[in-house]
Design an enzyme around this catalytic site. Structure first.
Site, short mmCIF file in Angstrom:
data_model
loop_
_atom_site.label_atom_id
_atom_site.label_comp_id
_atom_site.label_asym_id
_atom_site.label_seq_id
_atom_site.Cartn_x
_atom_site.Cartn_y
_atom_site.Cartn_z
N CYS A 1 0.38 -1.34 0.11
CA CYS A 1 0.09 0.55 -0.07
C CYS A 1 0.55 1.46 -0.08
O CYS A 1 0.43 2.29 -0.27
CB CYS A 1 -0.75 0.21 0.91
SG CYS A 1 -1.87 -2.26 1.72
N HIS B 1 -3.81 6.55 2.31
CA HIS B 1 -4.06 5.04 1.55
C HIS B 1 -5.72 5.28 2.28
O HIS B 1 -5.68 5.19 3.94
CB HIS B 1 -3.25 4.37 2.26
CG HIS B 1 -3.29 3.02 2.33
ND1 HIS B 1 -4.30 2.17 0.94
CD2 HIS B 1 -3.17 1.74 2.83
CE1 HIS B 1 -4.14 0.85 1.72
NE2 HIS B 1 -4.11 0.79 2.44
N ASN C 1 -10.23 -0.65 -0.45
CA ASN C 1 -9.12 -0.79 -0.58
C ASN C 1 -8.48 -1.32 -1.65
O ASN C 1 -8.56 -2.54 -1.65
CB ASN C 1 -8.05 -1.77 1.14
CG ASN C 1 -7.15 -0.69 1.46
OD1 ASN C 1 -6.57 -1.42 0.10
ND2 ASN C 1 -6.43 -1.08 2.70
O1 UT7 Z 1 -4.16 -1.88 3.28
C1 UT7 Z 1 -2.85 -2.54 4.58
C2 UT7 Z 1 -3.49 -1.64 5.05
N1 UT7 Z 1 -5.06 -2.19 6.49
C3 UT7 Z 1 -5.76 -1.84 7.58
O2 UT7 Z 1 -4.94 -0.29 6.91
C4 UT7 Z 1 -6.36 -2.99 8.09
C5 UT7 Z 1 -6.18 -2.67 9.51
N2 UT7 Z 1 -7.65 -3.19 10.07
C6 UT7 Z 1 -8.65 -2.58 9.79
O3 UT7 Z 1 -9.18 -2.07 8.56
C7 UT7 Z 1 -9.34 -3.30 10.84
O4 UT7 Z 1 -8.89 -4.22 11.42
C8 UT7 Z 1 -10.56 -4.86 10.02
C9 UT7 Z 1 -11.68 -4.02 9.27
C10 UT7 Z 1 -10.17 -5.30 9.39
C11 UT7 Z 1 -10.88 -5.48 11.24
O5 UT7 Z 1 -12.37 -4.30 12.40
P1 UT7 Z 1 -12.14 -3.87 13.93
O6 UT7 Z 1 -12.60 -3.68 14.36
O7 UT7 Z 1 -10.64 -3.72 14.08
O8 UT7 Z 1 -12.37 -6.05 13.64
P2 UT7 Z 1 -12.16 -6.51 14.65
O9 UT7 Z 1 -10.76 -7.98 14.51
O10 UT7 Z 1 -12.04 -6.13 16.34
O11 UT7 Z 1 -13.31 -7.43 15.63
C12 UT7 Z 1 -14.47 -6.39 16.49
C13 UT7 Z 1 -15.78 -7.51 16.68
C14 UT7 Z 1 -15.40 -9.04 17.20
O12 UT7 Z 1 -16.67 -9.63 17.30
P3 UT7 Z 1 -16.12 -9.51 19.22
O13 UT7 Z 1 -15.74 -10.11 19.43
O14 UT7 Z 1 -16.20 -7.90 19.99
O15 UT7 Z 1 -17.70 -10.28 19.08
C15 UT7 Z 1 -15.65 -10.18 15.18
O16 UT7 Z 1 -15.53 -11.04 15.96
O17 UT7 Z 1 -16.07 -7.81 15.08
C16 UT7 Z 1 -15.52 -9.45 14.94
N3 UT7 Z 1 -15.67 -9.44 13.46
C17 UT7 Z 1 -16.87 -9.13 12.20
N4 UT7 Z 1 -18.39 -9.51 12.10
C18 UT7 Z 1 -18.53 -8.54 11.43
C19 UT7 Z 1 -14.60 -9.46 12.85
N5 UT7 Z 1 -14.52 -9.99 12.13
C20 UT7 Z 1 -15.77 -9.29 11.15
C21 UT7 Z 1 -16.37 -9.57 10.20
N6 UT7 Z 1 -17.99 -8.94 10.11
N7 UT7 Z 1 -16.21 -9.51 8.93
#
Ligand code: UT7
Length: 347
Positions: free
Chosen positions: A129, A272, A303
């Site tokens: 990226c 980005h 993205n």
């Molecule tokens: O381009 C390269 C660089 N990349 C980035 O900068 C990406 C950086 N990371 C992110 O954008 C975020 O971490 C994501 C969008 C990928 C994920 O979002 P998050 O807020 O960090 O989610 P999380 O992994 O902390 O999960 C939070 C909750 C969990 O549930 P509980 O434990 O709170 O009940 C997960 O199980 O969301 C749940 N979850 C989902 N729910 C629905 C995780 N993935 C999903 C999903 N759909 N796809």
């Protein structure tokens, strides 16, 4: 310290040019719009969750037979047209991507053939990226040092080939597209100092799941117990998120300082397009005044890694959200983990 041998000629070097800038920008978005609902056919998620957590409403996927060369050709032609240059003027192609499906050779020489550029310097950049912003930095240095007059910088991805549609941690975020810029000599400083860096300790935060060697072992040696599988890209989302917010937001601030620009003097902020929440956190950390337009292309583009910065800037310029000739802070960050940022005068 070694010194030149006595009586040998001093090397002839090309005359340096004082300044460089981006003369033209182009972009290409594939035709197929992919909704969150379609993504959720393969993962346990929802349109609401994806929008809330990333800001993504929809993204574009390339057609199966549409390649990164096809996409970058379209973007490059636009950039060359705006720059007022022809194929004959381009000396070098810097091609930033992580989705070229060949280990070798690079994609850049193929693009050169498509565009009718005869015998340019041509190579690919693997900085995910951050690739496009690294490319702009390198093109700036090449033009200013006199080693090239016009450099075509491309950022392109077809991540739909490399992201597992069943992976709940990444399937909803990545997408396809291309952006391109022509960098050449200028009467004024058009590209500020680039701040760049990397953190190899976090190498496994965004990574191709298996190496090609594992895949070969799985195919050639069934007794290895390895399953032959496509080495999709895997992401530790939370860890990357934290790194982007806590380590990269301060880089944005320092980049402005290095260019002698204050946040209120910016005409656009083009981070980005990783996640809308990351962009918002950076805006807050930089204390960016509310009237500075911020790129929010991720909402309908997703993205697109190396393509996201030029795609987002081009959209802002075309929509009249940012002025041609104005100052933009652009910053790329991602796998590596690597980053690069600079202030540019928009074409
Ligand atoms: O381009 C390269 C660089 N990349 C980035 O900068 C990406 C950086 N990371 C992110 O954008 C975020 O971490 C994501 C969008 C990928 C994920 O979002 P998050 O807020 O960090 O989610 P999380 O992994 O902390 O999960 C939070 C909750 C969990 O549930 P509980 O434990 O709170 O009940 C997960 O199980 O969301 C749940 N979850 C989902 N729910 C629905 C995780 N993935 C999903 C999903 N759909 N796809």
């Amino acid at each position: 310290m070694s010194t030149p041998k006595a009586n040998q000629p001093a090397l002839t070097i090309p005359p340096a040019v004082q300044h460089a800038r981006i003369h033209g920008l182009g972009s290409y978005r594939p035709e197929r719009v992919v909704s969150n609902a379609e993504i959720c056919e393969n993962i346990d998620s929802s349109d609401e969750w994806i929008q809330q957590r990333t800001g993504i409403i929809e993204r574009r996927f390339a057609a199966p037979d549409e390649s990164i060369i096809d996409m970058s050709e379209a973007a490059s032609l636009q950039a060359m047209k705006q720059a007022g240059v022809t194929a004959d003027d381009i000396d070098f192609i810097l091609f930033a991507t992580i989705s070229h499906p060949y280990q070798t050779p690079a994609a850049a020489p193929l693009l050169a053939i498509r565009l009718g550029i005869t015998s340019p310097g041509a190579l690919d950049l693997s900085a995910a990226c951050a690739g496009y912003c690294y490319g702009i930095s390198m093109a700036n240095d090449m033009v200013r040092s006199g080693s090239a007059k016009y450099v075509l910088v491309v950022g392109v991805e077809k991540l739909s080939d490399y992201v597992d549609p069943h992976d709940r941690g990444s399937a909803f975020i990545f997408a396809d597209g291309a952006g391109a810029a022509v960098v050449g000599p200028s009467d004024f400083p058009g590209i500020g100092p680039t701040l760049y860096g990397s953190d190899g300790d976090k190498w496994d935060n965004i990574v191709q799941k298996d190496s090609w060697l594992n895949l070969r072992e799985a195919i050639e040696n069934p007794e290895s117990g390895l399953t032959p599988r496509w080495p999709y890209i895997e992401m530790k989302g939370q860890s990357v998120f934290r790194w982007a917010v806590f380590s990269i937001a301060p880089i944005a601030k320092k980049t402005l300082e290095a260019s002698g620009v204050t946040p209120d003097q910016l005409d656009a902020f083009v981070p980005h397009q990783a996640n809308m929440r990351i962009s918002d956190a950076m805006v807050k950390a930089m204390k960016l005044p509310e009237d500075v337009p911020v790129a929010r292309d991720i909402a309908t583009t997703g993205n697109t890694s190396a393509a996201s910065v030029p795609l987002a800037m081009h959209r802002m310029l075309q929509a009249g959200d940012a002025p041609s000739g104005g100052l933009a802070l652009q910053i790329g960050f991602g796998a590596g983990l690597a980053y690069a940022a600079q202030v540019v005068v928009m074409p």
